[in-house]
Design an enzyme around this catalytic site. Structure first.
Site, PDB file in Angstrom:
ATOM      1  N   LYS A 290      40.454  50.049  24.431  1.00 53.10           N
ATOM      2  CA  LYS A 290      41.346  50.867  25.254  1.00 53.10           C
ATOM      3  C   LYS A 290      41.404  52.261  24.643  1.00 53.10           C
ATOM      4  O   LYS A 290      41.662  52.421  23.446  1.00 53.10           O
ATOM      5  CB  LYS A 290      42.746  50.277  25.319  1.00 53.10           C
ATOM      6  CG  LYS A 290      43.709  51.131  26.149  1.00 53.10           C
ATOM      7  CD  LYS A 290      45.154  50.703  26.006  1.00 53.10           C
ATOM      8  CE  LYS A 290      46.066  51.650  26.801  1.00 53.10           C
ATOM      9  NZ  LYS A 290      47.490  51.419  26.559  1.00 53.10           N
ATOM     10  N   GLN A 291      41.183  53.268  25.470  1.00 53.61           N
ATOM     11  CA  GLN A 291      41.161  54.644  24.976  1.00 53.61           C
ATOM     12  C   GLN A 291      41.710  55.591  26.038  1.00 53.61           C
ATOM     13  O   GLN A 291      41.588  55.339  27.243  1.00 53.61           O
ATOM     14  CB  GLN A 291      39.716  55.045  24.629  1.00 53.61           C
ATOM     15  CG  GLN A 291      39.531  56.418  24.034  1.00 53.61           C
ATOM     16  CD  GLN A 291      40.331  56.611  22.758  1.00 53.61           C
ATOM     17  OE1 GLN A 291      41.475  57.067  22.806  1.00 53.61           O
ATOM     18  NE2 GLN A 291      39.730  56.249  21.622  1.00 53.61           N
TER      19      GLN A 291
END
Length: 357
Positions: A239-240
């Site tokens: 997740k970014q």
């Protein structure tokens, strides 16, 4: 279902920039792209055991995006991360954990991500109805003065016992505590895999020095490297935050200090100024898409939320990413409106006219 015309309308003046872009940086033929056989073809050849593959199969096989290779996840750990009052004041029904899970189910999400307490409080009622993703560490804002450090709130075994399909964690890369967090979460993810759970890593940057003329916490080169560290400790999904700028290494390399390593081709050949190409560099750092990249939806801005969410989904999908994880935009509004926003995100991934650039 949102039509391409409606999506284009929501993108406004960026419509052509995002929908018509042809990438000339990292060619899409080099990427491992999401698809119906993602678990078999991408994760299957890895060292992950059959129980982990089954958990990944359930994550990718749930909700409106089931068996497409894409994910739409509802994350609500803000009760800890941003304090419950500040997060739920707009919509107090979400002080009750059951409503968080209901929103994820009604919204057609692949999974619901939240805290030990939230998911444990309703696990017997819902763990068999939607995959649970337990966030095992948090940064709390009650210590005075506030500081920024992700600490473990429970064990991987606890997550397994409440029926979780996956565990998630955050590492604040670039912070003074990142080395400790890296070791802690590497061990936690190893244990999660032993127990058959999938792993999701929030690869966030955190250092005041990254705030200069622009916010380099959102730089493609720095976030891309954070992603690479994340997949190194065998996170299954990264997740970014979506990148908004580039050149973080250059900005932090001043005449008096040296920081990191760079190659000019990062900026001249592997990326461009187009948001899709900036995001593609993040995908490339997830082993060319072998580990799925899901981008975060960001904070709620009110009336702009629907357009912002659709934009993020378009950028992620056309870059070669694997989905979106959006919370505040959905739960900080009435449930019906939150469901509609989550469905709009999913419509981007279901629309066959929106292809990888």
């Amino acid at each position: 279902m949102l039509s391409l015309e409606k999506i284009s309308e929501l993108l406004g003046k960026e419509s052509e920039l995002l929908l018509q872009h042809t990438s000339s940086t990292i060619d899409k033929s080099l990427l491992h792209l999401p698809g119906p056989e993602t678990v078999n073809e991408i994760y299957g050849p890895s060292s992950r055991n059959p129980q982990v593959l089954r958990s990944l199969g359930q994550l990718f096989g749930s909700g409106r995006l089931a068996n497409t290779g894409y994910m739409s996840i509802l994350p609500v750990d803000q009760g800890v991360e941003h304090s419950a009052g500040a997060s739920f004041a707009k919509n107090p029904v979400y002080f009750d954990p059951e409503n968080i899970v209901k929103l994820a189910i009604e919204g057609g999400c692949n999974a619901v991500a939240s805290t030990f307490g939230v998911l444990a409080s309703v696990s017997r009622k819902y763990a068999h109805k939607i995959p649970f993703l337990v966030k095992i560490n948090h940064n709390e804002l009650l210590t005075y003065p506030n500081h920024f450090d992700e600490v473990l709130f429970g064990t991987v075994e606890e997550a397994w016992n409440l029926g979780a399909m996956a565990v998630g964690a955050t590492i604040y890369f670039g912070s003074e505590n990142s080395d400790r967090q890296l070791v802690e979460i590497a061990h936690a993810f190893e244990r999660a895999h032993e127990l058959g759970m999938a792993t999701v890593l929030w690869c966030y940057l955190r250092n005041d020095a990254f705030n200069k003329d622009v916010d380099y916490h959102l730089a493609a080169d720095l976030t891309g490297q954070a992603n690479h560290l994340g997949v190194t400790i065998q996170a299954d999904i990264i997740k970014q935050k979506l990148p908004e700028v580039n050149g973080g290494y250059k900005a932090l390399n001043t005449g008096t200090s040296s920081y990191g390593k760079l190659d000019e081709r990062i900026y001249t050949q592997l990326t461009s100024d187009n948001p899709i190409d900036l995001c593609r560099y993040q995908v490339a750092n997830c082993y060319m898409g072998r580990m799925g990249l899901i981008n975060s939806g960001g904070a709620s801005k009110g009336a702009e939320d629907l357009a912002d969410a659709v934009r993020s989904a378009v950028v992620n999908k056309r870059a070669g990413g694997a989905g979106l994880i959006s919370g505040r935009k959905a739960f900080q509004r009435p449930m019906a409106d939150g469901v509609a926003l989550l469905n709009a995100i999913q419509d981007v991934y279901l629309n066959k006219e929106i292809t990888v650039a």
